[in-house]
Enzyme design. Structure first.
Site, PDB file in Angstrom:
ATOM      1  N   TYR A 170       2.547   9.987   0.363  1.00 20.66           N
ATOM      2  CA  TYR A 170       3.659   9.436   1.137  1.00 20.66           C
ATOM      3  C   TYR A 170       5.030   9.798   0.568  1.00 20.66           C
ATOM      4  CZ  TYR A 170      -0.159   6.438   2.831  1.00 20.66           C
ATOM      5  OH  TYR A 170      -1.352   5.951   3.332  1.00 20.66           O
TER       6      TYR A 170
ATOM      7  N   LYS B  73      -3.157   5.812  -3.879  1.00 22.96           N
ATOM      8  CA  LYS B  73      -4.285   6.673  -3.543  1.00 22.96           C
ATOM      9  C   LYS B  73      -4.194   8.030  -4.229  1.00 22.96           C
ATOM     10  CE  LYS B  73      -4.107   4.606   1.046  1.00 22.96           C
ATOM     11  NZ  LYS B  73      -2.657   4.252   0.998  1.00 22.96           N
TER      12      LYS B  73
ATOM     13  N   ASP C 207       0.845  -1.191   0.000  1.00 23.15           N
ATOM     14  CA  ASP C 207       0.000   0.000   0.000  1.00 23.15           C
ATOM     15  C   ASP C 207       0.880   1.240   0.000  1.00 23.15           C
ATOM     16  OD1 ASP C 207      -2.891   1.191   0.809  1.00 23.15           O
ATOM     17  OD2 ASP C 207      -1.325   2.247   1.904  1.00 23.15           O
TER      18      ASP C 207
END
Length: 332
Positions: free
Chosen positions: A55, A85, A50
């Site tokens: 990030y 995401k 993930d």
């Protein structure tokens, strides 16, 4: 190598590994260890990873995948299940596909297995990619147009499945009312002291798979808490069962048909897939300690339109969302 069990996504029949490895660390990408940790995780048997644009580590993660292929740790990219995401500043209809294309370029991949909307709101295009949101940048998300673009991503083959993160029952209802392709996954904070019972039930009824992040409470992160790892009751249960406290949240989630993520600072020596049968005494202790309140020290904010005595989850409010971020956009 441990064979990680999989679950079938009710919305489209595709499978998802029940244990995943999260690449987030806070501050984001602060140690430069993502590549090394990802390679180690692959050696241990992790196959679900993930990440997210937020990030700041997609490129390093992509380099790890390329090296794993070169070293023969995996035979093909198809052995991996990769989630990323959409960040809020790109949560606009005309920016969704370009954002995913940028993610794929950073990762060196042709497709994702799962692409999620990170939070149920938008930021002004071009605003900073940070959890420290500025009030003037916050915008209400146009679910219909943004989700329509997410659906187009799946139709184009850029991702095999689409879903959401940090969506409450209320936000999911709004989305389901306009979706042609329902969200396959809702990724939310979930652990023994933040159990999200109403949200879990809602997602089960709607055929939405739950992914749990911060299963150990994310101690040390800006959104985290020590209430899981430092819980005296969990320590007592762990001692009685000959386990570590960290194993109990894993068992808790495994028995609830959700999957969870281990994160960089807590990469275990091996993947442990097992179940724990609790006695009536330990179950009572767990129920006494656990609650349906967020693990964050901050109480639910005005966005839930609930008092602290009436929990946000019971009202179907936006309790599922990350609390530090909530404080920045409570009026939405």
């Amino acid at each position: 190598m441990v064979n990680v069990p999989v679950a079938t996504l009710p919305s489209n029949g595709k499978t998802i590994p029940l244990v995943g490895f999260g690449t987030a660390e806070y501050p984001f990408n602060s140690t430069g260890s993502v590549k090394e940790s990802t390679l180690h995780a692959i050696k241990l048997g992790y196959r679900h990873f993930d990440t997210a644009a937020l990030y700041l580590c997609e490129q390093a993660f992509g380099e790890a995948i390329a090296e794993a292929l070169h070293l023969g740790l995996i035979k093909s990219r198809n052995e991996l299940f990769i989630t990323s995401k959409l960040w809020l500043s790109n949560a606009h209809a005309h920016l969704v596909i370009p954002a995913l294309q940028t993610t794929l370029k950073n990762l060196g991949l042709e497709y994702l297995d799962l692409y999620l909307i990170h939070y149920p709101l938008s930021l002004r295009p071009g605003s900073d990619s940070s959890l420290l949101l500025k009030k003037e940048d916050i915008m209400k998300m146009d679910f219909e147009s943004v989700w329509g673009a997410m659906e187009e991503c799946q139709k184009l083959g850029l991702t095999k499945s689409i879903g959401v993160s940090n969506f409450s029952c209320k936000k999911l209802e709004e989305l389901l009312a306009i979706a042609k392709i329902p969200p396959a996954v809702n990724q939310v904070e979930l652990n023994p002291v933040w159990r999200q019972k109403k949200l879990r039930k809602f997602c089960e009824e709607k055929g939405i798979h739950i992914t749990a992040y911060s299963p150990l409470g994310a101690k040390g992160a800006v959104w985290g808490t020590n209430r899981v790892m430092d819980s005296e009751v969990l320590q007592e249960i762990a001692k009685a069962r000959g386990k570590s406290v960290a194993q109990l949240p894993r068992d808790f989630l495994q028995t609830r048909a959700v999957h969870r993520f281990n994160q960089l600072p807590r990469l275990p020596a091996k993947i442990q897939i097992q179940n724990t049968q609790y006695s009536k005494t330990s179950t009572k202790q767990n129920n006494y300690t656990a609650s349906d309140q967020p693990t964050s020290q901050t109480q639910p904010t005005k966005i839930t339109k609930c008092s602290n005595k009436k929990r946000a989850e019971e009202k179907g409010g936006d309790d599922a969302m990350n609390k530090p971020v909530m404080r920045k956009f409570r009026r939405w």
